[in-house]
Write a protein that holds these residues in place. Structure first.
Motif, PDB file in Angstrom:
ATOM      1  N   ALA A  24       0.827  -1.217   0.000  1.00 42.04           N
ATOM      2  CA  ALA A  24       0.000   0.000   0.000  1.00 42.04           C
ATOM      3  C   ALA A  24       0.861   1.266   0.000  1.00 42.04           C
ATOM      4  O   ALA A  24       0.356   2.360  -0.256  1.00 42.04           O
ATOM      5  CB  ALA A  24      -0.934  -0.005   1.209  1.00 42.04           C
TER       6      ALA A  24
ATOM      7  N   THR B  29      -5.154  -2.924   3.146  1.00 38.22           N
ATOM      8  CA  THR B  29      -4.743  -1.894   2.188  1.00 38.22           C
ATOM      9  C   THR B  29      -5.360  -0.546   2.557  1.00 38.22           C
ATOM     10  O   THR B  29      -4.675   0.480   2.598  1.00 38.22           O
ATOM     11  CB  THR B  29      -5.155  -2.302   0.756  1.00 38.22           C
ATOM     12  OG1 THR B  29      -4.607  -3.589   0.477  1.00 38.22           O
ATOM     13  CG2 THR B  29      -4.671  -1.304  -0.265  1.00 38.22           C
ATOM     14  N   ARG B  33      -3.319   2.780   3.823  1.00 35.26           N
ATOM     15  CA  ARG B  33      -3.441   4.049   3.090  1.00 35.26           C
ATOM     16  C   ARG B  33      -3.877   5.162   4.027  1.00 35.26           C
ATOM     17  O   ARG B  33      -3.386   6.278   3.973  1.00 35.26           O
ATOM     18  CB  ARG B  33      -4.465   3.910   1.958  1.00 35.26           C
ATOM     19  CG  ARG B  33      -3.970   3.133   0.762  1.00 35.26           C
ATOM     20  CD  ARG B  33      -5.092   3.003  -0.242  1.00 35.26           C
ATOM     21  NE  ARG B  33      -4.738   2.159  -1.362  1.00 35.26           N
ATOM     22  CZ  ARG B  33      -5.625   1.493  -2.091  1.00 35.26           C
ATOM     23  NH1 ARG B  33      -6.913   1.561  -1.786  1.00 35.26           N
ATOM     24  NH2 ARG B  33      -5.242   0.768  -3.103  1.00 35.26           N
ATOM     25  N   GLU B  37      -1.227   8.294   5.245  1.00 35.57           N
ATOM     26  CA  GLU B  37      -1.508   9.446   4.385  1.00 35.57           C
ATOM     27  C   GLU B  37      -1.050  10.728   5.093  1.00 35.57           C
ATOM     28  O   GLU B  37      -1.581  11.086   6.141  1.00 35.57           O
ATOM     29  CB  GLU B  37      -3.015   9.508   4.089  1.00 35.57           C
ATOM     30  CG  GLU B  37      -3.472  10.748   3.351  1.00 35.57           C
ATOM     31  CD  GLU B  37      -2.750  10.966   2.025  1.00 35.57           C
ATOM     32  OE1 GLU B  37      -2.778  10.070   1.174  1.00 35.57           O
ATOM     33  OE2 GLU B  37      -2.139  12.036   1.865  1.00 35.57           O
ATOM     34  N   GLN B 213      -8.458   6.077  -0.636  1.00 35.73           N
ATOM     35  CA  GLN B 213      -8.322   5.311   0.614  1.00 35.73           C
ATOM     36  C   GLN B 213      -9.371   4.218   0.720  1.00 35.73           C
ATOM     37  O   GLN B 213      -9.117   3.159   1.265  1.00 35.73           O
ATOM     38  CB  GLN B 213      -8.438   6.247   1.823  1.00 35.73           C
ATOM     39  CG  GLN B 213      -7.202   7.108   2.020  1.00 35.73           C
ATOM     40  CD  GLN B 213      -7.329   8.031   3.215  1.00 35.73           C
ATOM     41  OE1 GLN B 213      -8.402   8.163   3.800  1.00 35.73           O
ATOM     42  NE2 GLN B 213      -6.241   8.674   3.585  1.00 35.73           N
TER      43      GLN B 213
END
Lengths: 99, 220
Positions: A24, B29, B33, B37, B213
């Motif tokens: 990711a 995932t 994210r 971020e 996201q």
């Protein structure tokens, strides 16, 4: 295609989490061992066992560096590992008939 | 948080079925994210509102001026404080999110120093313009309303493109275009154009980050 054809190295919950976490991040980015441990929620010993298996298959690479008195281990997904996850994802999609 | 049972001994994942794998892959995932971020959607959305409030407040204080002089003195401390809060909040959140991450995502101290120096430089030039006797409509109107946005937009676009972050590069370019468009709206109108334009760009950016996201890797 059957579930048995899914990459057995990735098709284990903990290792799937490790690989998905590293995937990711943008390609080339690395994650410190402690941050990875915090994100996966594993004990250090448990995480090391899984990382070793992935590293033996060249799915991940790890690097140890020293910052003065503190030793920092960073982990990254290799190109081979990213390709393996891509194949695994494609296989999952085929099995589930989605996306 | 470990929603799935581990099956470390089974080579094929034991009773870990593809449906569970898809759910776990998506969850992990999306969570990664979200947690790494540097500019989360909620912060970008707040910055959008902040930009509208700052530029809108200044526009309200100058829109009736004929000829144009400068924003009301009482507005300046509010703008400075809001600007500083925005800078500190952005750096704090970005540093925390990228802690332990090295590479393109990470926010380094050098990055923070670069942005602080860039902003200081833009306002130092404003001081030079005042000293050079440039008209109030430029020094206190068009220049502070548009140039910081244009310079920061272009600089961020270059940095983002060098890191192959095309979404950020696009947003930064849009911000620079908003700044350039504001330069054609006159000294008072430039505040309104840049305020509204920047708000829209930031909201679109926040929506794009939120969508990315939440995007699934596999339909489970």
């Amino acid at each position: 295609m059957t579930a048995d054809e899914l990459d057995p190295l990735i098709h284990v919950p903990t290792r799937l989490k490790i690989v998905a976490t590293l995937a990711a991040l943008p390609e080339g980015d690395t994650l410190s061992f402690t941050r990875l441990q915090d994100m996966i929620g594993l004990t250090p010993g448990n995480l090391i066992i899984h990382l070793r298996k992935l590293e033996e298959a060249d799915y991940i690479s790890s690097k140890k560096s020293s910052n003065g008195t503190v030793s920092i281990t960073t982990v990254a997904l290799t190109g081979h590992g990213r390709a393996a996850l891509d194949d695994y994802t494609k296989a999952l999609r085929a099995l589930l008939g989605g996306l | 948080m470990n929603p799935m049972p581990d099956t470390t001994t089974a080579g094929n994942g034991g009773n870990f079925d593809p449906q569970q794998a898809a759910v776990l892959l998506n969850q992990t995932t999306q969570q990664t994210r979200r947690r790494t971020e540097p500019f989360p959607p909620w912060l970008v959305a707040i910055r959008a509102v902040l930009a509208l409030v700052i530029y809108g407040t200044i526009w309200l204080s100058v829109r009736g001026q004929h000829p144009y002089h400068w924003p009301t003195a009482a507005v300046i401390p509010v703008v400075v404080v809001l600007g500083l809060v925005n800078f500190v909040a952005t750096v704090t959140v970005a540093k925390r999110a990228t802690s332990g991450v090295s590479g393109r995502t990470s926010v380094r101290t050098a990055d923070v120093v670069f942005w602080a120096a860039l902003w200081a430089g833009v306002f130092a030039v404003m001081g030079v313009l005042i000293g050079a006797g440039v008209s109030d409509s430029v020094v206190y109107g068009i220049y502070p309303a548009t140039v910081p946005v244009m310079v920061a937009g272009v600089a961020w676009a270059v940095v983002a493109a060098s890191r192959a972050n095309w979404r950020a590069a696009g947003s930064a370019t849009a911000a620079a275009v908003v700044g350039a468009a504001g330069a054609f709206a006159g000294p008072a109108g430039s505040w309104a154009v840049v305020g509204v334009g920047l708000c829209v760009v930031l909201l679109v950016n926040a929506a794009a980050v939120a969508w990315r996201q939440r995007r699934s890797v596999v339909r489970a």
